[in-house]
Scaffold this motif. Structure first.
Motif, PDB file in Angstrom:
ATOM      1  N   ALA A  95     -30.623  55.009  62.887  1.00 30.20           N
ATOM      2  CA  ALA A  95     -31.393  53.767  62.738  1.00 30.20           C
ATOM      3  C   ALA A  95     -32.047  53.356  64.055  1.00 30.20           C
ATOM      4  O   ALA A  95     -33.208  52.927  64.081  1.00 30.20           O
ATOM      5  N   SER A  96     -31.324  53.490  65.169  1.00 29.67           N
ATOM      6  CA  SER A  96     -31.911  53.101  66.457  1.00 29.67           C
ATOM      7  C   SER A  96     -33.064  54.014  66.853  1.00 29.67           C
ATOM      8  O   SER A  96     -34.030  53.574  67.484  1.00 29.67           O
ATOM      9  N   THR A  97     -32.991  55.291  66.469  1.00 28.62           N
ATOM     10  CA  THR A  97     -34.110  56.183  66.740  1.00 28.62           C
ATOM     11  C   THR A  97     -35.328  55.790  65.907  1.00 28.62           C
ATOM     12  O   THR A  97     -36.466  55.874  66.379  1.00 28.62           O
ATOM     13  N   LEU A  98     -35.104  55.333  64.676  1.00 29.84           N
ATOM     14  CA  LEU A  98     -36.226  54.841  63.875  1.00 29.84           C
ATOM     15  C   LEU A  98     -36.895  53.656  64.573  1.00 29.84           C
ATOM     16  O   LEU A  98     -38.135  53.564  64.595  1.00 29.84           O
ATOM     17  N   THR A  99     -36.103  52.774  65.160  1.00 28.04           N
ATOM     18  CA  THR A  99     -36.675  51.658  65.923  1.00 28.04           C
ATOM     19  C   THR A  99     -37.533  52.169  67.063  1.00 28.04           C
ATOM     20  O   THR A  99     -38.637  51.667  67.311  1.00 28.04           O
ATOM     21  N   VAL A 113     -39.667  64.212  73.130  1.00 29.26           N
ATOM     22  CA  VAL A 113     -38.735  65.338  73.175  1.00 29.26           C
ATOM     23  C   VAL A 113     -37.383  64.787  72.751  1.00 29.26           C
ATOM     24  O   VAL A 113     -36.833  63.876  73.392  1.00 29.26           O
ATOM     25  N   PHE A 114     -36.862  65.318  71.652  1.00 28.15           N
ATOM     26  CA  PHE A 114     -35.650  64.787  71.027  1.00 28.15           C
ATOM     27  C   PHE A 114     -34.439  65.661  71.338  1.00 28.15           C
ATOM     28  O   PHE A 114     -34.470  66.884  71.136  1.00 28.15           O
ATOM     29  N   SER A 115     -33.380  65.022  71.778  1.00 30.88           N
ATOM     30  CA  SER A 115     -32.104  65.670  72.027  1.00 30.88           C
ATOM     31  C   SER A 115     -31.364  65.828  70.707  1.00 30.88           C
ATOM     32  O   SER A 115     -30.691  64.921  70.246  1.00 30.88           O
ATOM     33  N   SER A 116     -31.523  66.997  70.078  1.00 30.67           N
ATOM     34  CA  SER A 116     -30.846  67.255  68.809  1.00 30.67           C
ATOM     35  C   SER A 116     -29.564  68.050  69.082  1.00 30.67           C
ATOM     36  O   SER A 116     -29.045  68.026  70.208  1.00 30.67           O
ATOM     37  N   THR A 117     -29.072  68.762  68.106  1.00 29.87           N
ATOM     38  CA  THR A 117     -27.760  69.405  68.262  1.00 29.87           C
ATOM     39  C   THR A 117     -27.597  70.601  67.338  1.00 29.87           C
ATOM     40  O   THR A 117     -28.158  70.624  66.230  1.00 29.87           O
ATOM     41  N   ALA A 118     -26.786  71.548  67.784  1.00 28.94           N
ATOM     42  CA  ALA A 118     -26.420  72.683  66.940  1.00 28.94           C
ATOM     43  C   ALA A 118     -25.558  72.249  65.764  1.00 28.94           C
ATOM     44  O   ALA A 118     -25.405  72.998  64.794  1.00 28.94           O
ATOM     45  N   ALA A 119     -25.013  71.023  65.835  1.00 23.30           N
ATOM     46  CA  ALA A 119     -24.207  70.512  64.726  1.00 23.30           C
ATOM     47  C   ALA A 119     -25.038  70.332  63.462  1.00 23.30           C
ATOM     48  O   ALA A 119     -24.488  70.168  62.368  1.00 23.30           O
ATOM     49  N   CYS A 120     -26.368  70.377  63.581  1.00 21.26           N
ATOM     50  CA  CYS A 120     -27.231  70.331  62.397  1.00 21.26           C
ATOM     51  C   CYS A 120     -26.973  71.515  61.467  1.00 21.26           C
ATOM     52  O   CYS A 120     -27.209  71.436  60.261  1.00 21.26           O
ATOM     53  N   TYR A 121     -26.504  72.625  62.024  1.00 17.17           N
ATOM     54  CA  TYR A 121     -26.329  73.840  61.232  1.00 17.17           C
ATOM     55  C   TYR A 121     -25.007  73.872  60.465  1.00 17.17           C
ATOM     56  O   TYR A 121     -24.889  74.612  59.485  1.00 17.17           O
ATOM     57  N   LEU A 135     -29.582  74.147  57.163  1.00 18.73           N
ATOM     58  CA  LEU A 135     -29.111  72.951  57.859  1.00 18.73           C
ATOM     59  C   LEU A 135     -28.100  72.238  56.969  1.00 18.73           C
ATOM     60  O   LEU A 135     -28.461  71.643  55.950  1.00 18.73           O
ATOM     61  N   ALA A 136     -26.826  72.318  57.338  1.00 19.86           N
ATOM     62  CA  ALA A 136     -25.761  71.754  56.505  1.00 19.86           C
ATOM     63  C   ALA A 136     -24.632  71.251  57.396  1.00 19.86           C
ATOM     64  O   ALA A 136     -23.585  71.889  57.527  1.00 19.86           O
ATOM     65  N   PRO A 137     -24.813  70.099  58.064  1.00 16.51           N
ATOM     66  CA  PRO A 137     -23.809  69.589  59.003  1.00 16.51           C
ATOM     67  C   PRO A 137     -22.444  69.404  58.346  1.00 16.51           C
ATOM     68  O   PRO A 137     -22.348  69.067  57.162  1.00 16.51           O
ATOM     69  N   THR A 138     -21.395  69.624  59.142  1.00 19.48           N
ATOM     70  CA  THR A 138     -20.031  69.428  58.653  1.00 19.48           C
ATOM     71  C   THR A 138     -19.423  68.130  59.157  1.00 19.48           C
ATOM     72  O   THR A 138     -18.245  67.861  58.918  1.00 19.48           O
ATOM     73  N   ASN A 139     -20.221  67.311  59.863  1.00 17.69           N
ATOM     74  CA  ASN A 139     -19.722  66.015  60.337  1.00 17.69           C
ATOM     75  C   ASN A 139     -20.879  65.014  60.399  1.00 17.69           C
ATOM     76  O   ASN A 139     -22.051  65.397  60.459  1.00 17.69           O
ATOM     77  N   PRO A 140     -20.562  63.719  60.360  1.00 18.29           N
ATOM     78  CA  PRO A 140     -21.613  62.694  60.398  1.00 18.29           C
ATOM     79  C   PRO A 140     -22.440  62.706  61.678  1.00 18.29           C
ATOM     80  O   PRO A 140     -23.606  62.298  61.653  1.00 18.29           O
ATOM     81  N   TYR A 141     -21.858  63.144  62.792  1.00 17.60           N
ATOM     82  CA  TYR A 141     -22.644  63.261  64.019  1.00 17.60           C
ATOM     83  C   TYR A 141     -23.838  64.186  63.799  1.00 17.60           C
ATOM     84  O   TYR A 141     -24.989  63.834  64.073  1.00 17.60           O
ATOM     85  N   LEU A 147     -30.952  63.730  60.266  1.00 19.74           N
ATOM     86  CA  LEU A 147     -31.787  62.704  59.651  1.00 19.74           C
ATOM     87  C   LEU A 147     -32.953  62.323  60.566  1.00 19.74           C
ATOM     88  O   LEU A 147     -34.064  62.058  60.094  1.00 19.74           O
ATOM     89  N   VAL A 148     -32.703  62.308  61.879  1.00 26.83           N
ATOM     90  CA  VAL A 148     -33.787  62.045  62.824  1.00 26.83           C
ATOM     91  C   VAL A 148     -34.830  63.164  62.747  1.00 26.83           C
ATOM     92  O   VAL A 148     -36.040  62.910  62.760  1.00 26.83           O
ATOM     93  N   GLU A 149     -34.376  64.407  62.658  1.00 26.30           N
ATOM     94  CA  GLU A 149     -35.324  65.516  62.551  1.00 26.30           C
ATOM     95  C   GLU A 149     -36.184  65.386  61.295  1.00 26.30           C
ATOM     96  O   GLU A 149     -37.394  65.670  61.320  1.00 26.30           O
ATOM     97  N   TYR A 150     -35.581  64.945  60.198  1.00 25.92           N
ATOM     98  CA  TYR A 150     -36.357  64.731  58.983  1.00 25.92           C
ATOM     99  C   TYR A 150     -37.401  63.637  59.198  1.00 25.92           C
ATOM    100  O   TYR A 150     -38.548  63.762  58.753  1.00 25.92           O
ATOM    101  N   MET A 151     -37.010  62.555  59.857  1.00 21.85           N
ATOM    102  CA  MET A 151     -37.968  61.481  60.134  1.00 21.85           C
ATOM    103  C   MET A 151     -39.115  61.990  60.996  1.00 21.85           C
ATOM    104  O   MET A 151     -40.287  61.677  60.740  1.00 21.85           O
ATOM    105  N   LEU A 152     -38.781  62.759  62.007  1.00 16.98           N
ATOM    106  CA  LEU A 152     -39.818  63.274  62.910  1.00 16.98           C
ATOM    107  C   LEU A 152     -40.807  64.182  62.171  1.00 16.98           C
ATOM    108  O   LEU A 152     -42.016  64.134  62.422  1.00 16.98           O
ATOM    109  N   ARG A 153     -40.291  64.982  61.261  1.00 15.22           N
ATOM    110  CA  ARG A 153     -41.172  65.863  60.493  1.00 15.22           C
ATOM    111  C   ARG A 153     -42.204  65.053  59.708  1.00 15.22           C
ATOM    112  O   ARG A 153     -43.400  65.378  59.691  1.00 15.22           O
ATOM    113  N   TRP A 154     -41.770  63.981  59.081  1.00 20.64           N
ATOM    114  CA  TRP A 154     -42.687  63.146  58.311  1.00 20.64           C
ATOM    115  C   TRP A 154     -43.628  62.356  59.218  1.00 20.64           C
ATOM    116  O   TRP A 154     -44.810  62.158  58.892  1.00 20.64           O
TER     117      TRP A 154
END
Length: 322
Positions: A95-99, A113-121, A135-141, A147-154
């Motif tokens: 949510a804060s990244t959307l802001t 430039v977005f600091s993403s993570t391998a945890a996306c996989y 892309l199938a994360p195993t934790n909410p982090y 979700l930020v990457e999805y927002m950026l794509r759009w």
């Protein structure tokens, strides 16, 4: 260039700030200091203390700065904590990244430039992991970052917003005068170094029955300076490219026990181990393929060996507590 760095009082953000300053760039840091201190902010930057959720403050900062780009590091980063308090990860990271994105659009800023993570996989189907892997994360982090990457794509598709998403693996090491000091600390290498320093009795190994060579999780470790170099290259590339997604790692996997052995080699000190049950949300193996950023941007790690990475962290660790 004139750059806004969110989370610039943190470990990675603070390293990038120092490298930007060393390249004669102007830097403004926006950070709420929730897991850091004012002393961690690099000398020579303009510092704005505040939260990304504060839309008015973010817009004011962007309007006054008229930045050439934004590097976004501000986030909560503990996968284990996210399995207990997922709501704060979606609030702070998503949510804060959307802001931030809304404020950038409102003020005419279009490069991030977005600091993403391998945890996306999550738990990958193939090793090493390519950028087009499932892309199938195993934790909410990991989910909060995805979700930020999805927002950026759009935002890119609809508004022409230009971005680079860098999916990190495990970051470690130190540059001259600056290293890893989270509050509280939860990352493996600094925790093991604390044992070597006598500041901690033992290092906990979470899970000994994973399907790996010694039963412990496998991770790819990248030196923080090499990661910072990748950020600078990605920002420069956004002048010509509108959407970039890269893995940043060395392509080498090490088990938890192998990391402990490396620390013992580097420090010459014994490391006591405490074996604990598995943690929820920990993927078994995360090892990167970084061939894409090598081919497209010419990035090359200067510290490809685990012992090199740990030695730089150890030298900084000793000075920190001397």
């Amino acid at each position: 260039m004139n750059i806004l760095v969110t989370g610039g009082a943190g470990y990675i953000g603070g390293t990038v700030c120092r490298m930007l300053l060393g390249g004669d760039h102007s830097v403004t840091v926006l950070d709420n200091l929730c897991h850091s201190k004012r002393l961690a902010v690099a000398d020579g930057v303009k510092f704005v203390e505040g939260d990304l959720a504060d839309r008015a403050l973010v817009e004011k900062t962007l309007q006054e700065g008229k930045f050439d780009g934004v590097m976004h590091f501000a986030a909560l980063i503990e996968a284990g904590e996210s399995m207990q308090r997922p709501e704060i990860y979606f609030r702070n990271n998503t949510a804060s990244t959307l802001t931030l994105l809304e404020a950038m659009l409102a003020t005419g800023h279009d490069k991030l430039v977005f600091s993403s993570t391998a945890a996306c996989y999550g738990d990958p189907e193939k090793i090493p992991i390519l950028e087009d892997a499932k892309l199938a994360p195993t934790n909410p982090y990991g989910e909060s970052k995805l979700l930020v990457e999805y927002m950026l794509r759009w935002m890119n598709q609809i508004h022409g917003f230009r971005y680079a998403s860098l999916r990190y693996f495990n970051v470690a090491g130190a540059i001259e005068g600056y290293g890893e000091a989270h509050e509280p600390e939860s990352h493996l290498i600094p925790l093991i170094l604390d044992v070597a320093m006598g500041r901690r009795a033992s290092i906990k190994i979470f899970g000994q029955d994973y399907p790996t060579k010694d039963g412990t999780c496998v991770r790819d470790y990248i030196h923080v300076q090499d990661l910072a170099d990748a950020h600078l290259l990605a920002l420069g590339a956004l002048k010509e490219k509108s959407r970039l997604i890269y893995n940043i790692g060395t392509g080498q996997g090490f088990t938890v026990r192998e990391v402990i052995e490396s620390v013992q080699r580097v420090t010459g000190r014994p490391i006591a181990v405490e074996e604990c049950p598995r943690r929820l949300g920990d993927p078994v193996v995360l090892v990167a393929s970084s061939e894409k950023i090598k081919a497209e941007l010419g990035w090359r790690p200067k510290f490809p060996e685990l012992d090199q990475i740990i030695l730089s962290a150890w030298e900084w660790h000793k000075k920190r507590y001397s």
